[in-house]
Design an enzyme around this catalytic site. Sequence first.
Site, short mmCIF file in Angstrom:
data_model
loop_
_atom_site.label_atom_id
_atom_site.label_comp_id
_atom_site.label_asym_id
_atom_site.label_seq_id
_atom_site.Cartn_x
_atom_site.Cartn_y
_atom_site.Cartn_z
N GLU A 122 20.88 -15.98 -78.80
CA GLU A 122 21.69 -14.67 -79.78
C GLU A 122 20.76 -13.55 -79.85
O GLU A 122 19.43 -13.69 -79.65
CB GLU A 122 21.73 -15.40 -81.32
CG GLU A 122 20.64 -15.80 -81.85
CD GLU A 122 20.43 -16.39 -83.21
OE1 GLU A 122 21.55 -16.22 -83.93
OE2 GLU A 122 19.58 -17.22 -83.62
N LYS A 124 18.35 -10.95 -81.52
CA LYS A 124 17.42 -10.77 -82.81
C LYS A 124 17.83 -9.55 -83.66
O LYS A 124 17.27 -8.30 -83.32
CB LYS A 124 15.88 -10.98 -82.25
CG LYS A 124 15.23 -11.04 -83.49
CD LYS A 124 13.49 -11.24 -82.79
CE LYS A 124 12.63 -11.59 -84.26
NZ LYS A 124 12.23 -10.31 -84.90
N ASP A 126 17.48 -6.83 -86.41
CA ASP A 126 16.31 -6.07 -87.10
C ASP A 126 16.47 -5.76 -88.44
O ASP A 126 17.18 -4.54 -88.81
CB ASP A 126 15.91 -4.62 -86.18
CG ASP A 126 14.50 -4.27 -86.34
OD1 ASP A 126 13.72 -4.99 -87.03
OD2 ASP A 126 14.09 -3.40 -85.57
N TYR A 234 21.46 -17.41 -89.31
CA TYR A 234 21.07 -17.88 -87.99
C TYR A 234 20.64 -19.22 -88.11
O TYR A 234 20.00 -19.80 -87.25
CB TYR A 234 20.47 -16.91 -87.38
CG TYR A 234 19.18 -16.47 -88.26
CD1 TYR A 234 18.00 -17.16 -88.63
CD2 TYR A 234 19.10 -15.09 -88.47
CE1 TYR A 234 16.88 -16.80 -89.30
CE2 TYR A 234 17.71 -14.63 -89.19
CZ TYR A 234 16.80 -15.40 -89.61
OH TYR A 234 15.61 -15.08 -90.36
N LYS A 323 11.10 -10.25 -76.72
CA LYS A 323 11.03 -8.84 -77.34
C LYS A 323 11.44 -7.73 -76.25
O LYS A 323 11.55 -7.63 -75.18
CB LYS A 323 9.83 -8.44 -78.03
CG LYS A 323 9.31 -9.13 -78.88
CD LYS A 323 9.99 -9.63 -80.20
CE LYS A 323 9.94 -8.18 -81.04
NZ LYS A 323 9.14 -8.33 -82.34
N CYS A 417 16.56 36.30 -82.43
CA CYS A 417 17.11 35.50 -81.48
C CYS A 417 15.83 35.61 -80.42
O CYS A 417 15.60 36.48 -79.72
CB CYS A 417 18.28 35.77 -80.80
SG CYS A 417 18.99 34.94 -79.01
N CYS A 420 17.97 37.20 -77.15
CA CYS A 420 18.31 38.49 -77.12
C CYS A 420 17.90 39.34 -78.09
O CYS A 420 18.23 40.58 -78.49
CB CYS A 420 19.97 38.53 -77.07
SG CYS A 420 20.46 38.30 -78.60
N CYS A 435 22.31 32.91 -83.84
CA CYS A 435 21.77 34.41 -83.23
C CYS A 435 23.12 34.94 -83.60
O CYS A 435 24.28 34.78 -83.39
CB CYS A 435 21.74 34.13 -81.77
SG CYS A 435 21.97 35.83 -80.85
N CYS A 441 24.54 38.18 -76.28
CA CYS A 441 23.21 37.34 -76.01
C CYS A 441 23.65 36.60 -74.78
O CYS A 441 24.49 35.80 -74.57
CB CYS A 441 23.05 36.27 -77.31
SG CYS A 441 21.90 35.13 -77.03
O1 JCF Z 1 17.55 -12.38 -86.00
C1 JCF Z 1 16.87 -12.55 -86.41
N1 JCF Z 1 16.06 -11.74 -86.80
C2 JCF Z 1 16.26 -14.01 -86.39
C3 JCF Z 1 15.17 -14.48 -86.98
C4 JCF Z 1 17.27 -15.05 -85.79
C5 JCF Z 1 16.95 -16.33 -85.91
O2 JCF Z 1 17.59 -17.08 -85.09
C6 JCF Z 1 15.60 -16.69 -86.38
C7 JCF Z 1 14.78 -15.73 -87.08
C8 JCF Z 1 13.58 -16.17 -87.69
C9 JCF Z 1 13.34 -17.69 -87.67
N2 JCF Z 1 15.38 -18.09 -86.37
C10 JCF Z 1 13.91 -18.29 -86.93
C11 JCF Z 1 13.88 -19.82 -86.93
#
Ligand code: JCF
Length: 680
Positions: A122, A124, A126, A234, A323, A417, A420, A435, A441
């Site tokens: 899946e 991750k 933020d 999650y 990452k 400007c 010009c 301008c 120009c």
């Molecule tokens: O989407 C996430 N930031 C994310 C963080 C998704 C996960 O399945 C996670 C997590 C942090 C810990 N699963 C764990 C065990």
Amino acid sequence: MKNIPTNVLMEYERVKDTLDQHNHRYYVLDDPSIPDSEYDRQMRQLQDLEQQYPALISDDSPSQRVGGKALDAFTQVRHAVAMLSLENAFSDTELDDFDRRLKDRLNFAALKDLSEIEFACEPKLDGVAVSLLYENGHLIRGATRGDGSVGEDITANVRTINSIPLKLRGDNTPKLLEVRGEIYLPRPGFDALNAKAMAAGEKTFVNPRNAAAGSLRQLDSKVTASRPLEMCAYSVGQFEAEVTPDSHTHMLEALGDWGFKINEHLQAVKGVEACKDYYRAMAERRDTLTYDIDGIVYKVNDLGLQQRLGFVAKAPRWAIARKFPAQEEMTQLLDVEFQVGRTGAITPVARLEPVFVGGVTVRNATLHNGDEIRRLGVCVGDTVIIRRAGDVIPKIAKVVLEKRPVDARAIVFPDRCPVCQSSVQRAEGEAVARCSGGLFCGAQIKEAIKHFASRKAMDIDGLGDKLVELLVDAGAIYSVADLYELTPDKIAGLERMADKSASNLVAAINVSKETTLAKFLYALGIREVGEATAQTLANNFGTIESVTKADAEQLLEVDDIGPVVAKHIVNFFNNPDNLSIIDALRDAGVSWSDIDQNAQPSQPLKGQTWVLTGGLEIMSRAEAKDRLQELGAKVAGSVSAKTSRVVAGPGAGSKLAKAESLDIPVMTEEEFVAFLARGQ
Ligand code: JCF
């Protein structure tokens, strides 16, 4: 509940249930079945009942999501099951190492038929991790992760988030359920929040994660309620139920049934190679998502295997986060240049020490306008944080003041400007400085010609930006009308222009003479008149004469044309220079067939929204879009419940899947071509 008539109680439960149902469809499934106005009406009905009988109000009432009394401080909560973090992998090799460790520990070599591990993959998200506790199906506590053992009680705040169920849905709900997930702010909400803060002269957030964290850290839950936060589940912490799912994906499916949003891209795959494929596919789509992700999470899918694998100090052995390249990096601001656009708008552009952000090397970033420079407080020489998220232009998110060098230089917005030397003016209430030189120009002339020649305008093949600059600098052209006076020998003398390319260019210019009224109107470069507005003007007025003569009142009668656009259109055609350029273009042979207002089929697709996805093989995407717009349809980039129809070519992916899940009619390109041929 004494003194409350039974029929009122029943009605109250009914309205509450209906609202909950619609809330779930709107915020979790992304598939509303009633218009907002109807939802509002039912909400008012609920609130009326609650006002009449305050004893009815329960914590799980949909009316209670607006936020309540402010707190003095957050109380601490201890997590019964520690909230762990994830180990990181930064390369395919590190992912292979992870897979190898798992197999060694599970003694996979001995199990011939189980040669590859199944992983749940899946994106991750933020955002900010949260824990939500449900007892007998009711949300009783929301908490931040904190240090993993002790977090803060943010119950009042999480209750305001519409995608978090206040009460679990379905029948087989667990006695005790602790759901973990990420609270995040989708990018459009983040942009709107920052735009509002900017307009109010307030501090803006560096990124959506900080904005989400800041929104949850509010002692006044009304502030949280005003932010369009979302929650995606999650994993599960505490859990007491009659049946326990056997895999991570089955557990998440159960969470979906109980009313939680789970990530649309969740997928179970077999083996580490498939994990790498998933990573690459998501990395490619990263820019098209409406929310920020910083990597992919892989989990051993079998919960029995997870248990056998256990934990190291702070993270589970059975999961890892691969990452993505960071979307924020630090670099140095080397200089600021001021660019003059087609409408004279002067944009400060930051020249940066090249830096690798979000998968590309960034050398420039827009600073938008003078207000932005002031708001950031940025100087030349500063160390800055560059952010590049989505498909958008990189921007400076923040100045690292601690690193300001002694010789940092203030940025002075020019009052003349840079091209010009005409004076720079800023209209009352506008952030943009312009301008005042107009078509005197050189920069504005060049930009106007580039726009005129561009693909969606007159589509002059081979006349790119560089060549326009060359032609203007050489004095070969001064306006778009001059293009049609060009001859091969006038061009051939120019630098880098062989005889052959000169005659090709003249031929392409000739071909462009045959156009449509919509493209011609768009090509003129009237402020605020984009492709769609140009098409609307063409459809509604039919001839260039009618458009030029239209006054603001007539323009305002047209759908989608507001007072600002109307004013720009009137101003444009009131300018005699513009009218003489139009005359010159027509004298040179630029032509189109007028749209006969009477004979015109009355836009059979008016009010419809279409989406084109996948590869089109018979016609180009631009052509398909043109045809649809001529028939009155809007062409959108993403599928929603409002989409009328989807045309799916080969390779169509998530948009097609979404259309199917929403029961939106889908046609192939062949069917679409046949549809156009029939006239519908
Ligand atoms: O989407 C996430 N930031 C994310 C963080 C998704 C996960 O399945 C996670 C997590 C942090 C810990 N699963 C764990 C065990």
